[in-house]
Design an enzyme around this catalytic site. Structure first.
Site, PDB file in Angstrom:
ATOM      1  N   LYS A  33       9.467 -16.922 129.317  1.00 43.74           N
ATOM      2  CA  LYS A  33      10.412 -17.963 129.744  1.00 43.74           C
ATOM      3  C   LYS A  33      11.727 -17.812 128.971  1.00 43.74           C
ATOM      4  O   LYS A  33      11.779 -17.080 127.967  1.00 43.74           O
ATOM      5  CB  LYS A  33       9.793 -19.341 129.503  1.00 43.74           C
ATOM      6  CG  LYS A  33       9.455 -19.625 128.048  1.00 43.74           C
ATOM      7  CD  LYS A  33       8.558 -20.850 127.896  1.00 43.74           C
ATOM      8  CE  LYS A  33       8.228 -21.096 126.431  1.00 43.74           C
ATOM      9  NZ  LYS A  33       7.198 -22.135 126.261  1.00 43.74           N
ATOM     10  N   TYR A 242      38.378 -22.994 108.859  1.00 42.49           N
ATOM     11  CA  TYR A 242      38.684 -24.379 109.259  1.00 42.49           C
ATOM     12  C   TYR A 242      38.303 -25.376 108.167  1.00 42.49           C
ATOM     13  O   TYR A 242      37.273 -25.255 107.512  1.00 42.49           O
ATOM     14  CB  TYR A 242      37.897 -24.742 110.519  1.00 42.49           C
ATOM     15  CG  TYR A 242      38.493 -24.186 111.796  1.00 42.49           C
ATOM     16  CD1 TYR A 242      39.780 -24.522 112.189  1.00 42.49           C
ATOM     17  CD2 TYR A 242      37.741 -23.341 112.597  1.00 42.49           C
ATOM     18  CE1 TYR A 242      40.312 -24.019 113.376  1.00 42.49           C
ATOM     19  CE2 TYR A 242      38.250 -22.840 113.785  1.00 42.49           C
ATOM     20  CZ  TYR A 242      39.549 -23.184 114.164  1.00 42.49           C
ATOM     21  OH  TYR A 242      40.061 -22.694 115.327  1.00 42.49           O
TER      22      TYR A 242
HETATM   23  C1  LIG Z   1       6.249 -21.666 125.358  1.00 44.48           C
HETATM   24  C2  LIG Z   1       4.804 -21.815 125.686  1.00 44.48           C
HETATM   25  C3  LIG Z   1       3.874 -20.854 125.258  1.00 44.48           C
HETATM   26  C4  LIG Z   1       4.221 -19.764 124.283  1.00 44.48           C
HETATM   27  O1  LIG Z   1       4.306 -20.369 123.000  1.00 44.48           O
HETATM   28  P1  LIG Z   1       4.641 -19.558 121.683  1.00 44.48           P
HETATM   29  O2  LIG Z   1       4.517 -20.588 120.606  1.00 44.48           O
HETATM   30  O3  LIG Z   1       6.024 -19.062 121.834  1.00 44.48           O
HETATM   31  O4  LIG Z   1       3.644 -18.467 121.539  1.00 44.48           O
HETATM   32  C5  LIG Z   1       2.578 -20.966 125.740  1.00 44.48           C
HETATM   33  N1  LIG Z   1       2.214 -21.986 126.542  1.00 44.48           N
HETATM   34  C6  LIG Z   1       3.079 -22.956 126.930  1.00 44.48           C
HETATM   35  C7  LIG Z   1       2.602 -24.060 127.803  1.00 44.48           C
HETATM   36  C8  LIG Z   1       4.395 -22.910 126.510  1.00 44.48           C
HETATM   37  O5  LIG Z   1       5.253 -23.870 126.888  1.00 44.48           O
END
Ligand SMILES: *Cc1c(COP(=O)(O)O)cnc(C)c1O
Length: 344
Positions: A33, A242
């Site tokens: 994702k 800044y």
């Molecule tokens: C993002 C996510 C994962 C992966 O999690 P990590 O901690 O990055 O390994 C797995 N399952 C769900 C439902 C997630 O939202």
């Protein structure tokens, strides 16, 4: 060359996937994702598919559609947010599998795409997505009669092995799924490290693939080098950047590098961050600007033409500590302006 270079080591990525896979005796999927945690979902997924991953998870159907184009037919692509209004055609045309989260989603799916594959997401206490226990009890028999491909839940505290929430969610997951004849999945990266009780039939690592905690043995995957635009001498009492937040207390050599908060370099980490220049740590001084950062290279005798923000010795979690955040946010903030180079 005035933009930073993000190098992504696909062989380290695949080694991390194999290492996580070797910790279990079940199947290992890959979570890609948010554009593969900022590293490029298409390239990352193609490399992982070659390494042996057969199932990929994304957050949204649109991400799944892009991933199908990158992967072609074959690998399963599963959508955490389920079957949302407007997604039906994309799910059907691109052969995506929604993880259904509610009765509404289930109705939308079985009415819109009867007979098409789906999975089920259960809420075991995180209160984010998925059927609650009572809701699940009500629809369970109907749902199971439609042959879901997977039943899953997600752990809220898996990065803390001693947290009582882990055992609590594990017990809920057993109560909700024991005896059903469908593959089960509970663990992301953190859950894999909790041991075999948490593995079930499929694990879903994300951050560990990309070199982040809680997978402490992960190989670093992302390297970020930034060119120096200009170097200047600054006298004691002069200020940099800044709002004059940094004042030289000695004759200093200051390098201005070509990346800033518009490139995902979190501004809040300014006072705590370092870069690597010619093998040495050099401190970030003054405020991080939109496109530039000042770095104190006084103690480096060589001419510094580029510095590293991420390297083998400065990890995403080191940067996260400086910014008061987590490695996930460092990775997914990485900017669009970088030249991305893939190796391995
Ligand atoms: C993002 C996510 C994962 C992966 O999690 P990590 O901690 O990055 O390994 C797995 N399952 C769900 C439902 C997630 O939202």
């Amino acid at each position: 060359m005035s933009t930073a270079k993000l190098s992504i080591d696909l062989s380290a990525l695949c080694d991390n996937w194999r290492s996580l896979d070797a910790m279990t005796s079940c199947e290992t999927a890959a979570v890609v994702k948010a554009d593969g945690y900022g590293l490029g979902a298409a390239r990352v997924s193609r490399a992982l598919a070659q390494a042996g991953a057969r199932r990929f998870f994304v957050a949204a159907t649109e991400e799944g559609a892009a991933l199908r184009e990158a992967l072609g037919p074959g690998p399963q692509i599963l959508i955490f947010s389920g079957h949302m209004p407007g997604d039906t055609d994309m799910i059907n045309d691109l052969d995506l599998i929604p993880m259904l989260n509610s009765v509404d989603q289930m109705l939308r799916h079985v009415e819109g795409l009867p007979g098409k594959p789906f999975g089920i997401q259960l809420d075991t206490g995180m209160n984010r997505l998925g059927f609650e226990p009572a809701e699940w009890a009500a629809v369970r028999d109907v749902a199971l009669s439609q042959n879901p491909v997977l039943v899953m839940s997600h752990l809220a505290c898996a990065d803390d092995p001693d947290h009582p929430m882990n055992a609590h969610q594990l017990a809920r997951f057993h109560e909700m799924t024991d005896g059903i004849d469908v593959p089960r999945s509970l663990s992301a990266t953190g859950g894999i490290l909790l041991g075999p009780d948490y593995h079930f039939d499929l694990t879903r690592p994300g951050v560990g693939l990309y070199g982040g905690l809680p997978f402490a043995d992960a190989l670093p995957v992302a390297q970020l080098t930034v060119p120096v635009i200009q170097t200047r001498l600054v006298e004691p009492g002069e200020t940099v950047g800044y709002s004059n937040t940094w004042t030289a207390d000695r004759p200093s050599r200051i390098a201005t590098i070509a990346a800033g908060y518009a490139d995902g370099i979190i501004r809040a980490m300014g006072p705590n961050a370092f870069v690597e220049a010619a093998g040495t740590r050099a401190k970030v001084v003054g405020r991080i600007s939109m496109d530039m950062i000042a770095v104190d290279v006084t103690d480096i005798s060589e001419d510094v033409t580029e510095v590293a923000l991420l390297s083998a010795s400065q990890t995403v979690d080191d940067l996260a500590d400086a910014a008061g955040t987590i490695g996930y946010e460092i990775l997914t903030s990485l900017g669009a302006r970088y030249q991305r180079r893939y190796k391995g």
